[in-house]
Design a protein around this motif. Structure first.
Motif, short mmCIF file in Angstrom:
data_model
loop_
_atom_site.label_atom_id
_atom_site.label_comp_id
_atom_site.label_asym_id
_atom_site.label_seq_id
_atom_site.Cartn_x
_atom_site.Cartn_y
_atom_site.Cartn_z
N ARG A 15 25.35 -45.93 9.71
CA ARG A 15 24.79 -45.44 8.45
C ARG A 15 25.87 -45.03 7.46
O ARG A 15 25.58 -44.42 6.44
CB ARG A 15 23.86 -44.27 8.73
N ASP A 16 27.14 -45.31 7.79
CA ASP A 16 28.25 -45.00 6.88
C ASP A 16 28.27 -43.51 6.54
O ASP A 16 28.19 -43.11 5.37
CB ASP A 16 28.08 -45.84 5.60
N PRO A 17 28.39 -42.67 7.56
CA PRO A 17 28.25 -41.23 7.34
C PRO A 17 29.46 -40.64 6.61
O PRO A 17 30.55 -41.19 6.65
CB PRO A 17 28.17 -40.66 8.76
N ARG A 18 29.24 -39.51 5.94
CA ARG A 18 30.32 -38.74 5.35
C ARG A 18 30.90 -37.78 6.39
O ARG A 18 31.97 -37.24 6.22
CB ARG A 18 29.79 -37.91 4.17
N LEU A 19 30.11 -37.56 7.43
CA LEU A 19 30.44 -36.54 8.41
C LEU A 19 29.99 -37.02 9.78
O LEU A 19 28.86 -37.49 9.93
CB LEU A 19 29.65 -35.28 8.02
N LEU A 20 30.91 -36.95 10.75
CA LEU A 20 30.55 -37.33 12.12
C LEU A 20 30.55 -36.09 13.00
O LEU A 20 31.52 -35.32 13.00
CB LEU A 20 31.57 -38.33 12.68
N LEU A 21 29.47 -35.91 13.75
CA LEU A 21 29.38 -34.77 14.65
C LEU A 21 29.22 -35.27 16.08
O LEU A 21 28.32 -36.07 16.36
CB LEU A 21 28.18 -33.88 14.28
N THR A 64 35.25 -35.01 10.79
CA THR A 64 34.64 -35.05 12.12
C THR A 64 34.68 -33.69 12.77
O THR A 64 35.67 -32.97 12.68
CB THR A 64 35.41 -36.05 13.03
N LEU A 65 33.58 -33.35 13.41
CA LEU A 65 33.52 -32.14 14.23
C LEU A 65 33.22 -32.59 15.64
O LEU A 65 32.24 -33.31 15.87
CB LEU A 65 32.40 -31.24 13.71
N VAL A 120 36.53 -26.94 7.58
CA VAL A 120 37.02 -28.26 8.02
C VAL A 120 37.33 -29.03 6.75
O VAL A 120 36.49 -29.16 5.86
CB VAL A 120 35.97 -29.01 8.85
N ARG A 121 38.57 -29.54 6.66
CA ARG A 121 38.99 -30.21 5.42
C ARG A 121 38.40 -31.61 5.33
O ARG A 121 38.08 -32.21 6.36
CB ARG A 121 40.52 -30.30 5.38
N ASP A 122 38.34 -32.11 4.13
CA ASP A 122 37.86 -33.47 3.90
C ASP A 122 38.72 -34.44 4.70
O ASP A 122 39.95 -34.43 4.57
CB ASP A 122 37.96 -33.77 2.39
N GLY A 123 38.12 -35.25 5.56
CA GLY A 123 38.85 -36.25 6.33
C GLY A 123 39.48 -35.72 7.61
O GLY A 123 40.09 -36.47 8.36
N ASP A 126 42.68 -32.90 14.97
CA ASP A 126 43.83 -32.58 14.14
C ASP A 126 44.09 -31.09 14.28
O ASP A 126 45.22 -30.64 14.39
CB ASP A 126 43.55 -32.93 12.68
N ARG A 127 42.98 -30.33 14.26
CA ARG A 127 43.06 -28.89 14.56
C ARG A 127 41.96 -28.53 15.54
O ARG A 127 40.97 -29.25 15.69
CB ARG A 127 42.88 -28.07 13.27
#
Ligand SMILES: Nc1ncnc2c1ncn2[C@@H]1O[C@H](COP(=O)(O)OP(=O)(O)OP(=O)(O)O)[C@@H](O)[C@H]1O
Ligand SMILES: [Mg+2]
Length: 399
Positions: free
Chosen positions: A186-192, A223-224, A62-65, A238-239
């Motif tokens: 929490r200002d995450p870098r990654l959302l699941l 995001t996943l 999964v690409r950045d962003g 996006d994909r």
């Protein structure tokens, strides 16, 4: 805080159940310790009785962003994959965020926000306490008020009124908003997200999914998003990664996968309704299928001569209902006669689905709603050659 927020899942497997000592998993673990490569997995390596191979050598980037949707039927391993990526399950293989191996990084230090289907709010805290918990745990209490205020603004109208309420007093939709707010606060870098909307009614589902997509766009957070709902998948992803029985079968945009499905499973899964699939066998230089003959391209014919039978597919919207005055034109290749049994009207799509049964095969045809097509009356259907898909009958792989 982690910098890069791309995700790399490398050859990840996950087994649930019985003792692992006799399984391939243990061999692989030992191989890692001893440095001897494990033998390759073969088709004969069925999991031992009672064991579930929930993830089977999964690779995913999964690409950045990027927003990646995991789509697949119930029980295919979607939640397990999400939980492995979050660090909530043990696993074989490796998971990287950026270039950092996450094996020993606990979930709370990964910079992730997770939203579960059942909300999983802390019942003993009011909504604000749910948002604040992370900051208390990390001894960052001084940030709470500012972060909660910002999050309320992002969440929009009426959210502030929920802050003082206990989870037990909130509706399903309100709980979900609090759960989403808690994840982004929490200002995450990654959302699941794991099927975050499946407990909401249809109307709330469609408004909330747009709200979530807006959030994803606004922050461009990696995001996943796990779902088995195709509409959600097209909006959020996006994909897409299509999963079945613990495996990732195909990765790409919805458009690309729809146009170029790698297998009969993917073809028969994507689309509403999905592709019509039926069996064909070679006769001379034609393929006998349904009650007609199809002319395949040469490479397919070569293949079929060696590997009969094959699976043939055509999308409902690609079948042409011939004008009624052409009924007497006689039988031609790629055309067949049938009669429709019933019709399903889709006014909001300006479309209708016409259903027929040919031998053992159920066939669905999609046409414009404006077309008047009588039921229980002979019709001639054309299956245009350039719209046909061919699949290996045993493996399901596209030819
Ligand atoms: N804790 C567990 N113990 C044993 N088996 C499990 C456990 N969790 C999941 N499984 C099994 O692993 C497989 C994958 O489950 P998973 O929950 O990942 O599926 P899913 O794709 O999320 O399904 P759904 O769409 O129904 O949520 C299933 O066969 C399931 O029964
Ligand atoms: Mg699940």
């Amino acid at each position: 805080m982690l910098h890069m927020a791309s995700i790399h899942v490398v050859n990840v497997s996950k087994r649930f159940g019985t003792a692992l000592s006799s399984s391939l998993g243990e061999q692989q673990r030992q191989a890692r310790l001893t440095g001897h490569p494990p033998r390759e997995r073969t088709a004969d390596d069925a999991p031992p009785q009672g064991e579930v191979l929930a993830l089977d050598s999964v690779n995913l980037d999964v690409r950045d962003g990027e927003s990646m949707v995991i789509l697949g039927p119930s029980g295919c391993g979607k939640s397990t994959l999400l939980r492995v990526i979050a660090g909530l399950e043990s696993y074989e293989g490796e998971v990287f965020y950026g270039d950092r191996n996450m094996r020993d990084v606990p979930p709370k230090d990964r910079g992730i926000g997770i939203v579960f289907q059942n909300y999983a709010l802390y019942p003993q805290f009011e909504s604000k306490g749910n948002l604040a918990f992370f900051f208390k745990m990390h001894k960052r209490e001084e940030e709470i008020n500012e972060r909660v205020k910002q999050t309320s603004q992002i969440m929009g109208l009426g959210f502030e009124a929920l802050l003082g309420r206990m989870p037990g007093t909130l509706s399903g939709g309100q709980k979900q908003r609090v759960a989403i707010a808690r994840a982004i606060c929490r200002d995450p870098r990654l959302l699941l997200f794991d099927e975050p909307l499946s407990n909401l009614d249809a109307q709330l589902r469609s408004s909330t999914r747009i709200e979530i997509r807006r959030l994803i766009n606004r922050f461009a957070i990696t995001t996943l998003y796990v779902t088995h709902d195709q509409t959600e998948a097209t909006i959020m992803g996006d994909r897409l990664a299509i999963m079945d029985r613990g495996r990732v079968l195909q990765i790409g945009t919805y458009r690309d996968i729809y146009a170029q499905p790698a297998s009969a499973f993917v073809a028969g899964f994507l689309g509403a309704p999905p592709m019509n699939l039926f069996e064909g066998s070679v006769e001379g230089n034609r393929i006998a299928a349904l009650n007609t003959y199809l002319t395949p391209p040469p490479h397919v014919l070569d293949f079929v001569v060696r590997h009969q039978p094959i699976t043939v597919g055509i999308r409902p919207e690609d079948i042409v209902v011939a004008a009624s005055d052409s009924l007497d034109e006689g039988e031609r290749e790629n055309t067949l006669r049938t009669a429709f049994e019933f019709v399903e009207r889709l006014p909001s799509d300006r479309a209708q689905l016409l259903h027929a049964t040919i031998g053992e095969t159920r066939l669905v045809v999609r046409t414009s709603l404006d077309r008047h097509i009588p039921l229980q009356t002979p019709v001639r259907l054309v299956l245009p050659m350039d719209r046909l898909y061919f699949f290996h009958a045993q493996t399901g792989m596209r030819i």
